[in-house]
Design an enzyme around this catalytic site. Sequence first.
Site, PDB file in Angstrom:
ATOM      1  N   ASP A 107      -8.497  -8.983   3.537  1.00 19.03           N
ATOM      2  CA  ASP A 107      -8.266  -7.669   4.611  1.00 19.03           C
ATOM      3  C   ASP A 107      -9.128  -7.702   5.347  1.00 19.03           C
ATOM      4  O   ASP A 107     -10.148  -6.933   5.649  1.00 19.03           O
ATOM      5  CB  ASP A 107      -8.241  -6.395   3.998  1.00 19.03           C
ATOM      6  CG  ASP A 107      -7.718  -5.258   4.628  1.00 19.03           C
ATOM      7  OD1 ASP A 107      -7.185  -5.560   5.577  1.00 19.03           O
ATOM      8  OD2 ASP A 107      -7.775  -4.134   4.093  1.00 19.03           O
ATOM      9  N   GLU A 148     -12.774  -2.550  11.965  1.00 15.71           N
ATOM     10  CA  GLU A 148     -12.816  -1.660  10.703  1.00 15.71           C
ATOM     11  C   GLU A 148     -13.747  -2.092   9.971  1.00 15.71           C
ATOM     12  O   GLU A 148     -14.410  -1.140   9.280  1.00 15.71           O
ATOM     13  CB  GLU A 148     -11.142  -1.963  10.073  1.00 15.71           C
ATOM     14  CG  GLU A 148     -11.191  -1.331   8.646  1.00 15.71           C
ATOM     15  CD  GLU A 148      -9.956  -1.582   8.109  1.00 15.71           C
ATOM     16  OE1 GLU A 148      -8.819  -2.093   8.748  1.00 15.71           O
ATOM     17  OE2 GLU A 148      -9.691  -0.892   6.893  1.00 15.71           O
ATOM     18  N   GLU A 179       1.046  -1.119   0.060  1.00 16.75           N
ATOM     19  CA  GLU A 179       0.068   0.019   0.019  1.00 16.75           C
ATOM     20  C   GLU A 179       1.026   1.301   0.025  1.00 16.75           C
ATOM     21  O   GLU A 179       0.645   2.245   0.856  1.00 16.75           O
ATOM     22  CB  GLU A 179      -0.994  -0.076   1.189  1.00 16.75           C
ATOM     23  CG  GLU A 179      -1.873  -1.023   1.183  1.00 16.75           C
ATOM     24  CD  GLU A 179      -2.994  -1.047   2.291  1.00 16.75           C
ATOM     25  OE1 GLU A 179      -2.996  -0.894   3.217  1.00 16.75           O
ATOM     26  OE2 GLU A 179      -4.038  -1.554   1.949  1.00 16.75           O
TER      27      GLU A 179
HETATM   28  C1  GCU Z   1      -6.299  -2.314   5.840  1.00 21.19           C
HETATM   29  C2  GCU Z   1      -6.583  -0.996   6.358  1.00 21.19           C
HETATM   30  C3  GCU Z   1      -5.398  -0.147   6.276  1.00 21.19           C
HETATM   31  C4  GCU Z   1      -4.078  -0.744   6.995  1.00 21.19           C
HETATM   32  C5  GCU Z   1      -3.799  -1.879   6.123  1.00 21.19           C
HETATM   33  C6  GCU Z   1      -2.554  -2.887   6.683  1.00 21.19           C
HETATM   34  O1  GCU Z   1      -5.886  -2.003   4.373  1.00 21.19           O
HETATM   35  O2  GCU Z   1      -7.635  -0.284   5.563  1.00 21.19           O
HETATM   36  O3  GCU Z   1      -5.605   1.099   7.022  1.00 21.19           O
HETATM   37  O4  GCU Z   1      -3.065   0.247   6.745  1.00 21.19           O
HETATM   38  O5  GCU Z   1      -5.043  -2.761   6.298  1.00 21.19           O
HETATM   39  O6  GCU Z   1      -3.147  -3.827   7.292  1.00 21.19           O
HETATM   40  O7  GCU Z   1      -1.439  -2.357   6.456  1.00 21.19           O
END
Ligand code: GCU
Length: 687
Positions: A367, A395, A293
């Site tokens: 996720d 979440e 990400e």
């Molecule tokens: C999910 C979450 C993010 C987090 C990511 C992770 O995508 O929405 O906020 O950073 O998981 O586990 O790194």
Amino acid sequence: MDATSEDGYELWLRYRKLDDPTLLGQYRNAIHCATVLGKSPIADAIRRELARALPAILDQAVPLSDRTRACNSLVVGTAGELDAIGVSLSQADYRRLGEDGFTIRSLPFTGNHWILITGISGPAILVGIFHFLRLLQTHRDIHALDVSVCPRIRHRILCHWDNIDGSIERGYAGGSLWNWEELPGIAGTWLVDYARACASIGLNGTVLNNVNAQPESLSTEYLRKTAALADLFRPYCIRVYLSPLFSAPVQLGGLGTSDPRRPEVSEWWKRKVEEIYRLIPDFGGFVVKANSEGQPGPQDYGANHDDGANLLAAALEPYGGMVLWRAFVYDAATDADRAKCAYEEFVPLDGKFQPNVLLQVKNGPADFQPREPFHPLFGAMAKTPLALELQITQEYLGQSIHLVYLASMWKEVLDSDTYAKGPGTTVARIVDGSAGDGATSAIVGVANTGSDRNWCGHHFAQANWYAFGRLAWDAGISAEAIADEWIRMTWSNDPVVVDVIKLMMLGSWEACIDYMTPLGLHHIMQEGHHYGPDPGFDGAPRADWNNVYYHRADAEGVGFDRSSSGSNAASQYHSPLREQFDDMAACPERLLLWFHHVGWHHRLRSGSVLWEELQRHYDAGVAYVQEMVRTWQSLQGKIDPERHRHVSERLEQQLENAQLWRQVCISYFGRFASSKPRIRGPDPCLP
Ligand code: GCU
């Protein structure tokens, strides 16, 4: 606030006078004075806890001493401390307990009746006394105690996604617990209560900062603050960990590169780790999100995950620190099916990691969805210890508004059979190491705590923090047994209260799946904040950031085809699972739309066609929440008014949100489903 009202701050460590006179008599008789041997910060913490708990529960003074006396009844000490006063269990007993296990025994001793709490180490007896207090809090018989418990997983860690500015990524209970501004000078009183709570459920580690890391966390200024927290947590046997930014050598160190293969980079990490251990001698290690990400990582330099993880592992190794390298990667170039990416990237690296590296894998391949199949990496990395990452913060499960008891989900994951080494190779056995060489093991839970007075936003979210610790200690305990303990300690031992709340909790996860994502649907929450439904979302630039990517609804049917005729993600599992998942008729219906694109009029085992069954699940989910609202009302007068009102308000909101989920999803999917006739009776698709 009403005099009898409670605000939830005490969590499950509410020490209240026993209201059962017979039991009170028994307890008073058995515990009229206590001895905690030893002079150490841990022994002091134990004394403080007993001094707080025993007089409150027994409603009478309980003299506490650090040496044995004639009146002894409760005696607490490590093997070494007991040895020094000429008391000892057998070596075999201690061997069985291992480093962290404890035993609680009723023993006759020089004319006295002792309750002895012992283990090899300080951490062991600390957990032991909390276990003993739990027996009192839950009104157990303590006549002839013979309890021996040892943890199956070595490192039991809470992971806080807290930022330096006090915000929390995916936090729903206020701001960060860490008062960075005031540290290291001023420590908040709540920090010790945080450590007590963690210790009471057997946790022994905490990651202080967000996996989406900021370089400042490793600066000398912040390391001093971190050291102050580590000092506070140490008597409670909680080690601190940090999430480093992989590009810190550039951003903090001023180097021209963070390439893990460059000597100046490894030198920089070596020095940084040296500095950390000077300040925090028992530092746990690093949790790393890299090439995930948008976070920097070794692949930015043409190196790979093993290069990155081993670089940090080499710096930590001399001090006994470890690296938890996260497997949450989904580069679209790896595979068009996001759920397959981590397996494809990491399986070829099996065997290439240093011994102090664990691969940290989320419970499922997407996720933290309401329900996913277990992650196929469990069972696919025979030469790499795998840490299980669970998300305690809700979440995708209604955040701090919905009452959802997650132990049921985690049990489903832990009990899942991977078949990696034949039947019985459960995820739990892979994580605790008993399916492999057992060298090291870890479990990590993304915390749901914050600065709210009740810590977790929702009083019932406390149950998930509690359950995470209890399962981390022993994955064999049932979700029901954990709920039972938690209810008795948090709410009341009144059998009506216990039964009603337990019933609410135990079906709450399945109900949440029903009204959000039944039959294997997933990732259809609103974009960004992930609260509420938005199955039609299709506005993001990347395919897998859109909700339509996950359900693929069309006139024919709905679901992601991950069978051999689709992405073939089913093949990442061992036989017989891969065949089962691959075959629409054999696939467990709870995961049907995860693995298959299924016709709207496909007939399911219930006899209904898919579209009817989906609607039935939405209805069942809403009905369950309605029932929770009703039963919670029935507890009015049996629960203190403040907490009762707080939960009632949230249940009402949960009901509204569940109804919205049903309405939005039925109307959205209905547009596709109703392009075919909606009839009960024989399946028109069958010959
Ligand atoms: C999910 C979450 C993010 C987090 C990511 C992770 O995508 O929405 O906020 O950073 O998981 O586990 O790194």
